[in-house]
Write a protein that holds these residues in place. Structure first.
Motif, short mmCIF file in Angstrom:
data_model
loop_
_atom_site.label_atom_id
_atom_site.label_comp_id
_atom_site.label_asym_id
_atom_site.label_seq_id
_atom_site.Cartn_x
_atom_site.Cartn_y
_atom_site.Cartn_z
N GLY A 102 0.79 -1.22 0.00
CA GLY A 102 0.00 0.00 0.00
C GLY A 102 0.82 1.27 0.00
N THR A 104 3.11 4.25 -1.29
CA THR A 104 3.32 4.93 -2.57
C THR A 104 4.81 4.84 -2.91
OG1 THR A 104 1.49 6.43 -2.14
CG2 THR A 104 3.10 7.14 -3.79
N THR A 115 2.22 2.01 -6.64
CA THR A 115 1.90 1.58 -5.28
C THR A 115 2.34 0.14 -5.11
OG1 THR A 115 -0.03 3.02 -5.29
CG2 THR A 115 0.02 1.31 -3.62
N ARG A 117 1.83 -3.41 -4.33
CA ARG A 117 0.66 -4.30 -4.25
C ARG A 117 0.94 -5.54 -3.43
NH1 ARG A 117 -2.54 -5.07 -9.87
NH2 ARG A 117 -3.77 -3.19 -9.71
N ILE A 130 4.84 -3.72 -7.94
CA ILE A 130 4.37 -2.34 -8.01
C ILE A 130 3.46 -2.17 -9.22
CG2 ILE A 130 5.11 0.07 -8.28
CD1 ILE A 130 7.82 -0.88 -7.00
N GLY A 132 1.07 0.99 -11.16
CA GLY A 132 0.81 2.42 -11.10
C GLY A 132 0.48 3.01 -12.44
N ARG A 157 5.24 6.17 2.20
CA ARG A 157 5.91 6.09 0.89
C ARG A 157 7.29 5.47 1.01
NH1 ARG A 157 8.93 11.44 -0.85
NH2 ARG A 157 9.91 11.84 1.14
#
Length: 168
Positions: A102, A104, A115, A117, A130, A132, A157
């Motif tokens: 989750g 960023t 993001t 996953r 990832i 995006g 992040r």
């Protein structure tokens, strides 16, 4: 951060007396018993746990309330979660996978790459999955100091410095 962390999964029954075959996701596999009670993903059921012996690819274990092979078979595929406050604290450079999912992902210039996953471990080190903007499929990025120099859980992040060609 989530209140519970996935620490293992049931891969089926072991024998005919209600034991389960248990796969531990813990750094110290036997420590899974220390984190009981363990919960199903939705939290609707909880179990006490006693490891009875090591078996191929895991452990045979007794779980409270499971007394027959049929009950143990019904749990096949169930992932088990422990309360976060029962887990040990980690050094500054280690993270629970659940904390990374989750986040960023930004490049060193601040551009959002996507993001996280999922986190995969196939034996040679963790890979961040990832997805995006501008990506037609997910990207796998090695979770190393060189590729991910900064993880800021408080800001939600991580900064990634991926090898050239990984992101379009």
């Amino acid at each position: 951060m989530t209140d519970r962390v996935c620490v293992g999964a049931i891969s089926g029954a072991f024998g005919v007396r209600g034991e389960v075959r248990l796969k531990s996701f813990c750094a110290d596999p036997e420590a899974i018993a220390d984190y009981a009670p363990l919960y199903t993903e939705d939290g609707s059921r909880s179990f006490g746990l006693q490891i009875t012996r090591a078996v191929k690819e895991g452990f045979a274990a007794r779980m409270s309330g499971i007394d027959s092979k049929e009950e143990a078979d019904a749990l096949k595929g169930v992932r088990l979660y422990a309360d976060r406050d029962r887990l040990p604290s980690l050094p500054d450079d280690e993270f629970y996978h659940a904390d990374l999912i989750g986040l960023t992902v930004v490049d060193p210039g601040g551009k959002v790459l996507g993001t996280v996953r999922a986190v995969h471990d196939h034996g040679a080190g963790d890979l961040l999955e990832i997805h995006g903007p501008g990506l037609t499929s997910t990207v796998l990025l090695p979770f190393t100091d060189a590729c991910v120099p900064t993880v800021d859980l408080a800001a939600g992040r991580l900064i990634a410095d991926p090898p050239e060609g990984v992101f379009p």
